[in-house]
Design an enzyme around this catalytic site. Sequence first.
Site, PDB file in Angstrom:
ATOM      1  NE  ARG A  72      32.215  47.566  55.329  1.00 36.15           N
ATOM      2  CZ  ARG A  72      32.444  47.662  56.629  1.00 36.15           C
ATOM      3  NH1 ARG A  72      31.424  47.720  57.487  1.00 36.15           N
ATOM      4  NH2 ARG A  72      33.652  47.678  57.113  1.00 36.15           N
ATOM      5  CE1 TYR A 201      32.663  52.266  49.023  1.00 32.16           C
ATOM      6  CE2 TYR A 201      31.452  51.000  50.666  1.00 32.16           C
ATOM      7  CZ  TYR A 201      32.632  51.296  50.015  1.00 32.16           C
ATOM      8  OH  TYR A 201      33.768  50.608  50.335  1.00 32.16           O
ATOM      9  N   GLY A 202      29.671  50.591  47.050  1.00 31.01           N
ATOM     10  CA  GLY A 202      29.834  49.143  46.921  1.00 31.01           C
ATOM     11  C   GLY A 202      29.433  48.304  48.119  1.00 31.01           C
ATOM     12  N   GLY A 203      30.065  48.571  49.269  1.00 26.98           N
ATOM     13  CA  GLY A 203      29.816  47.735  50.446  1.00 26.98           C
ATOM     14  C   GLY A 203      28.360  47.739  50.892  1.00 26.98           C
ATOM     15  CE  LYS A 210      33.239  43.492  53.595  1.00 25.63           C
ATOM     16  NZ  LYS A 210      34.329  42.631  54.019  1.00 25.63           N
ATOM     17  CG  HIS A 230      35.865  39.956  57.344  1.00 22.63           C
ATOM     18  ND1 HIS A 230      36.031  41.104  58.077  1.00 22.63           N
ATOM     19  CD2 HIS A 230      36.064  40.327  56.055  1.00 22.63           C
ATOM     20  CE1 HIS A 230      36.308  42.115  57.275  1.00 22.63           C
ATOM     21  NE2 HIS A 230      36.342  41.677  56.048  1.00 22.63           N
ATOM     22  CB  SER A 252      39.283  47.408  57.773  1.00 20.86           C
ATOM     23  OG  SER A 252      38.932  48.232  58.839  1.00 20.86           O
ATOM     24  CB  CYS A 254      45.317  44.368  59.662  1.00 18.11           C
ATOM     25  SG  CYS A 254      44.832  45.176  61.189  1.00 18.11           S
ATOM     26  CE  LYS A 256      40.082  39.518  55.170  1.00 16.85           C
ATOM     27  NZ  LYS A 256      39.027  40.486  55.161  1.00 16.85           N
ATOM     28  CB  THR A 257      44.015  42.959  49.792  1.00 19.62           C
ATOM     29  OG1 THR A 257      42.635  43.080  50.153  1.00 19.62           O
ATOM     30  CG2 THR A 257      44.095  42.692  48.304  1.00 19.62           C
ATOM     31  CG  ASN A 258      48.979  44.628  51.103  1.00 16.28           C
ATOM     32  OD1 ASN A 258      48.403  44.842  50.036  1.00 16.28           O
ATOM     33  ND2 ASN A 258      49.383  45.593  51.903  1.00 16.28           N
ATOM     34  CG  ASP A 281      36.597  40.881  52.165  1.00 14.73           C
ATOM     35  OD1 ASP A 281      37.222  41.240  53.185  1.00 14.73           O
ATOM     36  OD2 ASP A 281      35.451  41.292  51.899  1.00 14.73           O
ATOM     37  CB  SER A 377      39.287  55.534  46.150  1.00 11.59           C
ATOM     38  OG  SER A 377      40.659  55.495  46.474  1.00 11.59           O
ATOM     39  NE  ARG A 378      36.856  49.887  49.552  1.00  8.78           N
ATOM     40  CZ  ARG A 378      36.826  48.903  50.447  1.00  8.78           C
ATOM     41  NH1 ARG A 378      36.998  47.655  50.074  1.00  8.78           N
ATOM     42  NH2 ARG A 378      36.632  49.166  51.729  1.00  8.78           N
TER      43      ARG A 378
END
Length: 597
Positions: A72, A201-203, A210, A230, A252, A254, A256-258, A281, A377-378
Amino acid sequence: MLKLTNNPNVIKWVEQMEALTKPDQVVWIDGSEEQLEALRKESLANGEIQLLNQEKLPGCYYHRTAVNDVARVEDRTFICSKRQEDAGSTNNWCDPKEMYDKLTPMYDGVMKGRTMYVIPYSMGPIGSSLAKVGVELTDSIYVVLNMHIMTRIGADAFKNLGDSSDDFVRGLHSKADIDPENRYIVHFPEDNTIWSINSGYGGNVLLGKKCFALRIASYQGKNEGWMAEHMLILGIEKPNGEVTYVSAAFPSACGKTNLAMLIPPEGYTSKGYKVWTVGDDIAWLKKGKDGRLYAINPENGFFGVAPGTNKKSNFNALESTMKNTIFTNVAINNDDNTVWWEGLDKNPPENATEWKGSKVNGKEYTAEGNKLAHPNSRFTAPARNCPCISKEFDNPEGVPISAMIFGGRRAKTAPLVYQALDWAHGVFVGSIMASETTAAASGAVGVVRRDPMAMLPFCGYNMADYFQHWLDMGEMLGDKAPKIFNVNWFRTDDNGKFIWPGFGDNMRVLDWIIERAAGDADAAETALGYEPKPEDINIEGLAADGITLEVVKDLLNVDIDLWKEEVSGIKEFYKKFGDKLPQELKDQLSALESRLG
Ligand code: OXD
Ligand code: MN
């Protein structure tokens, strides 16, 4: 080609954008597998995507972005409200007319020789009163394929809009020349419009995420009395079958997904505790009929950071990527045409293609300090692939939220967990959220970056008004409001080592949080708020990690001197908001100062 709606507002806008961008043809995306498969074939043929090993990774594809287009771009992201003060000092602002005048020539004829895809999509379950409709116009098949995973696309998306409503978000995207000098990600909140140009790019280009679900939606939420945050959403099931839902915001890096996909430690699973993922997210939250706050995940998939994801750190995320997933900017293992990234395992493939496309010996390449996969990378993976996806994922009513959690990465200041004294204090706790920079990012290590509610890059209006909106939501919810907590998994010892084991063991903290939110756990009052008594954090089985009652006491300790320094940092930060900062937050800061003595 068949238009998928009779809504004159949609049709008129698509025609206007077609006249501006002048594509060779316009294709409406109906979401059918047949149409998507034809697009995948076309994209494979032109080299935009690559097929991965279909035995090991069925339905999976690979995509590489331009080297200059991997993240982003906050410095090129704008909020164009009529009045500058409505964007606030933490957003880039430009007068809407000036911005339209600047970008219109860039879009003029930009799709000549290309196809314009019209993607109708719903953010949120179709038919949900919390869902909203968007239409994205794009000249990128990669965007179509990603939007198919990340949102609910196709004709059904128009059901929520009906034949006459004007309430849809207009997203216009063109890759143009992927020119970083002319890259713009622009939001016109008052026009329900997003314009994105010169990125792939995705974001920056999956406009439902977003751009819509946070920046435009936060503005809509303020006007309509709901919240776009968020935040991850997860459900914790107790052995008696009762599920408590919590939402959580972290900056970011920290985890979050985990946290969203956490697997509880053995001592919990053997008793029958389970964790269910609703979202990783974004959360949209609205007062329900019973007066409580309900949340939906507006997304339909995960756009997760690959590096660091492995069987141990996040088994469920890794599992989610095993089929029908698009990988972007990871490395390829040429021996079996699968994917690899730093932190997946300790065996970088020898016969590798690194993310920029060069063939390298991965072992030597990484030994020299190079990265095979881009750090950002995503994977784009369908939420339904997740082994612990909640059965409420598609529930149009959403899930009732009992607790909201804020957090950041703090080496010394923030304790493992504390509860805000009440909603207004919780808003203060969210507004002072901060994280210390790690060695992973460029720049100095250990610098405190404030990121209120993890929304600093994503709030579509003035953040001071956003704080007021949070305070107003608390008034609206009264005693049915969720309880607010703050956590910190990242305290370090004198050698800089993390003390708390984190990952699945964070369940032990969630356990106290849900009991406390239900009024079933004790607490001690500190200068910061309510804290668990050390013996109320379950540390059974953690002796090998060096966690004793004494250590928990340390993790919960509030260092008054450090917090006095923190107060000066907060005062400095609050200056950004000038006169608009709600008086309530100033009062909360003074109250903290006096509690610190
Ligand atoms: C994300 C982010 O990609 O927060 O989710 O940057
Ligand atoms: Mn995010």
